[in-house]
Design a protein around this motif. Structure first.
Motif, mmCIF file in Angstrom:
data_model
loop_
_atom_site.group_PDB
_atom_site.id
_atom_site.type_symbol
_atom_site.label_atom_id
_atom_site.label_comp_id
_atom_site.label_asym_id
_atom_site.label_seq_id
_atom_site.Cartn_x
_atom_site.Cartn_y
_atom_site.Cartn_z
ATOM 1 N N THR A 109 0.856 -1.189 0.000
ATOM 2 C CA THR A 109 0.000 0.000 0.000
ATOM 3 C C THR A 109 0.889 1.235 0.000
ATOM 4 O OG1 THR A 109 -1.739 -1.139 1.242
ATOM 5 C CG2 THR A 109 -1.812 1.272 1.189
ATOM 6 N N GLN A 110 0.728 2.074 -0.999
ATOM 7 C CA GLN A 110 1.485 3.321 -1.073
ATOM 8 C C GLN A 110 0.619 4.446 -0.519
ATOM 9 O OE1 GLN A 110 2.351 5.386 -4.876
ATOM 10 N NE2 GLN A 110 4.527 5.131 -4.339
ATOM 11 N N ILE A 111 1.010 4.942 0.629
ATOM 12 C CA ILE A 111 0.264 5.999 1.306
ATOM 13 C C ILE A 111 0.722 7.368 0.825
ATOM 14 C CG2 ILE A 111 -0.356 6.950 3.570
ATOM 15 C CD1 ILE A 111 0.471 4.128 4.697
ATOM 16 N N LEU A 112 2.033 7.527 0.735
ATOM 17 C CA LEU A 112 2.631 8.770 0.262
ATOM 18 C C LEU A 112 3.684 8.453 -0.793
ATOM 19 C CD1 LEU A 112 3.189 10.564 3.712
ATOM 20 C CD2 LEU A 112 1.431 11.146 2.018
ATOM 21 N N ALA A 113 3.913 9.381 -1.692
ATOM 22 C CA ALA A 113 4.947 9.242 -2.712
ATOM 23 C C ALA A 113 5.713 10.555 -2.805
ATOM 24 C CB ALA A 113 4.335 8.888 -4.065
ATOM 25 N N TYR A 114 6.960 10.451 -3.266
ATOM 26 C CA TYR A 114 7.749 11.665 -3.450
ATOM 27 C C TYR A 114 7.580 12.153 -4.876
ATOM 28 C CZ TYR A 114 11.600 14.964 -3.419
ATOM 29 O OH TYR A 114 12.348 16.119 -3.502
ATOM 30 N N ASN A 115 7.194 13.411 -5.022
ATOM 31 C CA ASN A 115 7.007 14.006 -6.333
ATOM 32 C C ASN A 115 8.271 14.749 -6.732
ATOM 33 O OD1 ASN A 115 6.164 16.517 -8.094
ATOM 34 N ND2 ASN A 115 4.575 14.963 -8.383
ATOM 35 N N TRP A 116 8.916 14.273 -7.800
ATOM 36 C CA TRP A 116 10.195 14.842 -8.193
ATOM 37 C C TRP A 116 10.045 16.232 -8.786
ATOM 38 C CZ3 TRP A 116 14.417 12.342 -6.626
ATOM 39 C CH2 TRP A 116 14.261 11.017 -6.242
ATOM 40 N N GLY A 117 8.912 16.518 -9.393
ATOM 41 C CA GLY A 117 8.720 17.829 -9.973
ATOM 42 C C GLY A 117 8.586 18.924 -8.933
ATOM 43 N N SER A 118 7.779 18.666 -7.892
ATOM 44 C CA SER A 118 7.555 19.674 -6.852
ATOM 45 C C SER A 118 8.549 19.577 -5.712
ATOM 46 C CB SER A 118 6.133 19.541 -6.302
ATOM 47 O OG SER A 118 5.970 18.288 -5.640
ATOM 48 N N GLY A 119 9.274 18.423 -5.611
ATOM 49 C CA GLY A 119 10.204 18.234 -4.505
ATOM 50 C C GLY A 119 9.505 18.080 -3.180
ATOM 51 N N SER A 120 8.331 17.440 -3.180
ATOM 52 C CA SER A 120 7.560 17.281 -1.944
ATOM 53 C C SER A 120 6.830 15.946 -1.972
ATOM 54 C CB SER A 120 6.558 18.427 -1.785
ATOM 55 O OG SER A 120 5.635 18.432 -2.868
ATOM 56 N N TYR A 121 6.304 15.550 -0.830
ATOM 57 C CA TYR A 121 5.543 14.315 -0.733
ATOM 58 C C TYR A 121 4.073 14.579 -1.063
ATOM 59 C CZ TYR A 121 9.676 12.432 1.569
ATOM 60 O OH TYR A 121 10.958 12.025 1.852
ATOM 61 N N ILE A 122 3.485 13.648 -1.808
ATOM 62 C CA ILE A 122 2.098 13.773 -2.238
ATOM 63 C C ILE A 122 1.365 12.474 -1.900
ATOM 64 C CG2 ILE A 122 2.692 15.371 -4.100
ATOM 65 C CD1 ILE A 122 2.479 13.003 -6.047
ATOM 66 N N PRO A 123 0.009 12.469 -1.944
ATOM 67 C CA PRO A 123 -0.721 11.219 -1.692
ATOM 68 C C PRO A 123 -0.310 10.119 -2.660
ATOM 69 C CG PRO A 123 -2.203 13.090 -1.591
ATOM 70 C CD PRO A 123 -0.889 13.620 -2.100
#
Length: 699
Positions: A424-438
């Motif tokens: 289950t992936q709760i959070l992921a790292y977004n490389w474009g924004s440099g932040s964690y997303i759902p």
């Protein structure tokens, strides 16, 4: 390629000449090194129809090694790289293992018959105690009956025998960068049939020539051996390892230039500046050998439980409940074929790697303006995962001699690899924004790969000192779990297949009283090679259409007299994509990145009475930094190491000085092109001048 052919012809002529020169000395030929990696049967390396390098206990003792890289880095065709001069060895054999940023891929690592390699082909050297190594063999390329899910070859590590009561010792070491080491071994006999051996090792260093670079290991093992009345033997080992390793970042181009000028490095190239691996392992291994009628039966069972805290790019892995369970059941039978002795071998293997409740966390401390991590403290739970990788295999081989001078090995190995992952992936790292997303929520997938490894090898004795051999062998390489996950997350339209490597090799092996030499000329064709696609923020993997690898390797040693010996090892290679399209880029015809056009090592040995010394210099040719072949790194030359020793009445002193000239060079350089900014460069600096002084007392 024409130059390679001319070089091969010259070398072959020299080999035949040396064989004729020493034919008269055949009755005084020295004993050859014993190899078991290629055939699973003990045999002199000269008669093995494959390229195999053997490092024995005397070589290891002389090297006074800091890590396993020091033992194998002069072998032609082998690249051994460490980020921190600790045990984080990254191995590349004839270009295999190139895509692994950390650890070892595509290469089978075995210790005392037990695979240290996971079923999905990932290997770590955490639990390898260099103070408990009796020997190392390296087989390069497809063809070893040992290799399952490994196209790059096999590294076979043999630990010190429980039955050898001459190994008792206390060993102390100090060195550069506040390094300390300790090893103690004690053998005990409980009657005529039972032997015990206790081994304890500790190594640590702050390694402050680089930021965030400390490591330490503590290792303990207990071995037991028992002889039965029918001469059957049972050996069992229980071992525990705690290993802590900080992993520094690569250097940018500016940081590398600053290092060359000042000798000081930083750890600021990239956001993930607190990477590391902190692990514990409990290992058990039991192997038995007995005679059942005409057969020798060698069953083996093993179990490992391990856990690690592993901060890496984007996430912190915290997996504490991991188990590896496996067995190998081997039978061999001596028989007669064509009127000569022959040996038949077959076996079954089963191994499963179970990972339960693996977790990933965000980084708690990140600079809100730059996104740089400030510590390796865990933040929010980002992912949970259970996985199981299982490999079931069977192998068969016959070694026979149609004539007195000809030896043939024919073998086939089949392995089925099953990988199952649920999470289950709760959070992921977004490389474009440099932040964690759902995250994307629940996921599950299963993959099965069928892997075949056939081979035929021939060895022909031209005379008592010179053999010629030929080999045709093939093997498959399945994608790893991490490769499948990265591809699923970042390029779900890509379907990864197992790659296939087929190796064609011929060579000469010479052994005599003064000479020892090996020459190998090989051509390896790879179909569907799994390659890493770097797009600057979210890497994934895909299959290259076809890759050709060509090379020549030579190792030679000559004993000038009772005191002096000299030697050379080197390789000349050309690794090229024949057909490789990646998105809009066509790399067909390009050379593989980080594939030096040549490697070399020269050494001189001196030994007199209680004293010994060895001077060795190594070099690596230029190579491209990326698959686009846009820029080259010049390589390095003349990195020189010195080892000296004194031994008398059980007392031994050893001094090793690596990189005497304190050269500031890069052991690896890579480049990633960017469409929205300047290209990125990643330099792994080679270790500076490093000293280690050891004292041991054998009793």
């Amino acid at each position: 390629m024409q130059r390679q052919k001319r070089s091969a012809a010259i070398l072959v002529a020299l080999f035949i000449q040396s064989g004729s020169s020493f034919a008269e000395e055949s009755n005084t030929s020295t004993l050859d090194s014993i190899s078991i990696t290629a055939t699973k049967l003990e045999r002199e390396s000269k008669s093995v129809p494959q390229s195999v390098s053997v490092v024995d206990e005397a070589d290891i003792e002389r090297e006074n090694p800091i890590n396993i890289n020091d033992v194998i880095d002069a072998i032609p065709g082998v690249q051994a790289i460490s980020k921190n001069n600790g045990y984080d060895s990254r191995l590349i054999i004839r270009g295999a293992g190139l895509k692994a940023p950390y650890g070892v891929r595509e290469i089978m690592v075995i210790r005392d018959g037990v695979p240290m390699t996971d079923p999905d082909s990932f290997t770590r050297f955490d639990m390898i105690d260099i103070d408990d190594m009796e020997g190392v063999e390296i087989y390069k390329g497809p063809g070893s009956i040992y290799a399952s899910n490994a196209t790059g070859g096999v590294v076979f590590i043999k630990s010190k025998s429980v039955f050898d009561d001459q190994q008792d010792r206390i060993k102390l070491g100090i060195g550069s960068f506040n390094s300390l080491s300790f090893n103690a071994k004690k053998s005990l006999n409980a009657g005529e049939n039972d032997s015990f051996a206790i081994n304890l090792s500790r190594r640590q260093s702050n390694n402050d020539w680089r930021d965030w670079n400390e490591f330490d290991t503590t290792q303990f093992s207990l071995k037991h051996g028992h002889f039965f009345e029918d001469d059957s033997v049972l050996e069992t080992e229980i071992a525990y390892t705690e290993a802590n390793l900080q992993l520094p970042q690569s250097l940018s181009a500016d940081e590398f230039e600053a290092y060359k000028n000042s000798g000081e490095t930083t750890n600021t190239n990239g956001d993930w500046q607190k990477s590391g691996r902190y692990s514990t392992m409990l290992f058990m291994n039991s192997r038995y050998e007995t005679t059942l009628g005409a057969y020798t039966f060698k069953p083996q069972v093993y179990f490992t439980q391990w856990g690690h805290f592993h901060p890496v790019t984007g996430m912190i892995n915290d997996a504490q409940d991991n188990k590896v369970i496996g067995t190998d059941l081997a039978w061999n039978r001596k028989h007669t074929l064509f009127g000569n002795s022959a040996e038949f071998l077959f076996g079954l293997t089963a191994r499963t790697d179970i990972r339960e409740n693996g977790k990933k966390y965000t980084y708690e401390d990140m600079d809100p303006d730059t996104g740089v991590v400030l510590s390796d403290d865990k933040g929010d739970l980002a992912q949970t995962e259970d996985s199981q990788s299982t490999i079931l295999g069977a192998y068969i081989q016959d070694s026979f001699s149609p004539s007195e001078n000809l030896l043939i090995d024919m073998g086939l190995r089949y392995d089925q690899v099953d990988m199952s992952i649920d999470g289950t992936q709760i959070l992921a790292y977004n490389w474009g924004s440099g932040s964690y997303i759902p995250g994307s929520g629940d996921y599950s997938y299963d993959e099965t790969y069928h892997l075949f490894s056939p081979k035929i090898g021939l060895t022909y004795a031209l005379n008592d000192s010179l053999n010629v051999y030929g080999l045709i062998a093939s093997s498959n390489q399945a994608p790893t779990e991490s490769e499948m996950q990265a591809t699923r997350d970042n390029a779900p339209e890509v379907d990864l297949n197992a790659s296939t490597a087929t190796n064609f090799e011929i060579g000469l092996k010479h052994r005599s009283k003064a000479w020892s030499a090996d020459l190998a000329v090989y051509f390896t064709k790879l179909h569907d090679e799994i390659v890493k696609v770097e797009n600057g923020y979210a890497d994934y993997y895909e299959n290259a259409g076809e890759t050709d690898k060509k090379g020549i390797e030579l190792t030679a040693a000559y004993q000038l007299n009772s005191q002096w010996g000299v030697g050379f090892s080197g390789s000349k290679t050309e690794y090229r994509y024949v057909d490789y399209l990646s998105g809009d880029s066509d790399y067909s015809g390009n050379l593989l990145r980080f594939s030096p056009e040549y490697q070399y090592s020269l050494f001189a040995d001196w030994h007199k009475g209680a004293y010994r010394a060895r001077l060795e210099t190594i070099g690596v040719g230029e190579y491209y930094m990326d698959d686009a072949n846009s820029e080259k790194y010049s390589g390095y030359a003349g990195v020189t190491n010195l080892t000296m020793g004194y031994a008398r009445n059980g007392h031994q002193l050893a001094l090793s000085v690596h990189n005497i000239g304190d050269q500031r060079y890069a052991s690896e350089v890579s480049k990633t092109a960017s469409s929205w900014g300047p290209d990125s460069y990643y330099y792994t600096p080679g270790a500076p001048r490093t000293l280690k002084l050891s004292y041991q007392y054998k009793y």
